[in-house]
Design an enzyme around this catalytic site. Structure first.
Site, PDB file in Angstrom:
ATOM      1  N   GLU A  66       0.817  -1.217   0.000  1.00 24.30           N
ATOM      2  CA  GLU A  66       0.000   0.000   0.000  1.00 24.30           C
ATOM      3  C   GLU A  66       0.855   1.274   0.000  1.00 24.30           C
ATOM      4  O   GLU A  66       0.522   2.250  -0.654  1.00 24.30           O
ATOM      5  CB  GLU A  66      -0.911  -0.021   1.239  1.00 24.30           C
ATOM      6  N   ASP A  67       1.938   1.247   0.740  1.00 28.26           N
ATOM      7  CA  ASP A  67       2.663   2.505   0.991  1.00 28.26           C
ATOM      8  C   ASP A  67       4.076   2.585   0.420  1.00 28.26           C
ATOM      9  O   ASP A  67       4.772   3.574   0.651  1.00 28.26           O
ATOM     10  CB  ASP A  67       2.748   2.748   2.513  1.00 28.26           C
TER      11      ASP A  67
END
Ligand code: ZN
Length: 187
Positions: A66-67
């Site tokens: 996600e990051d």
């Protein structure tokens, strides 16, 4: 030679630390981001999941897709298909706007695997603590309360996967609400 459980966990920490290098949590204290996934794994290990190596590895890695620029293939190569699948289950769809992502978490949690439910619980427990101790810069009390409400909407649907974690979530949620309401009355 097959790696020991300890080696596998250290590899996951090494990998996630490298990927999250230079990232910080959103609070004033400028905590390195990696503290969060390690905290999530620690919560799981101390609440009945110490022998669940796939879950612990996925907890350490749960935000890399996600990051960071990590690709799912890298997770498969380094940590196997099961860990990758679990991380994917806990990764928001970045094509959705923030509101839709939040709704998706509420809608999807019932269909999640048992390990994904445990990971989601521990992730929210960790975030709830941060909302009180070291909230994101610029978040009003209302926004922090909204976060708690949303976390509750997601996690109140989880039951029967790990009683200790579920109890811990409820306790943390209760304490967080009291702390925020007290804070609101002091302002
Ligand atoms: Zn997280």
């Amino acid at each position: 030679m097959e790696k020991t459980v300890e080696q596998q966990l250290l590899n996951a920490i090494q990998f996630a630390t490298e990927k999250h290098k230079g990232q910080f949590r959103k609070g004033f204290s400028k905590t390195p981001f990696i503290n969060h996934p390690i905290n999530v794994a620690d919560i799981l290990a101390n609440n009945g999941e110490a022998d669940n190596i796939i879950l612990l590895k996925a907890a350490i890695l749960h935000d890399v897709l996600e990051d960071t620029n990590t690709k799912a293939n890298e997770l498969i190569e380094n940590f196997g298909v099961d860990v990758c699948k679990l991380v994917l289950e806990c990764t928001d769809n970045k094509n959705l706007v923030s509101e839709d992502r939040k709704q998706a978490q509420i809608d999807c949690v019932c269909k999640a695997s048992t390990n994904a439910k445990k990971l989601k619980l521990a992730d929210k427990i960790s975030n709830i603590k941060d909302i009180i101790i070291d909230p994101p810069i610029g978040w009003s009390i209302d926004r922090r309360l909204d976060y708690l409400e949303w976390a509750n909407d997601v996690c109140c649907q989880i039951n029967g996967v790990n009683e200790k974690l579920e109890q811990l979530f409820n306790n943390e949620m209760e304490m967080a609400k009291i702390a925020l309401i007290t804070e609101a009355n002091l302002v």
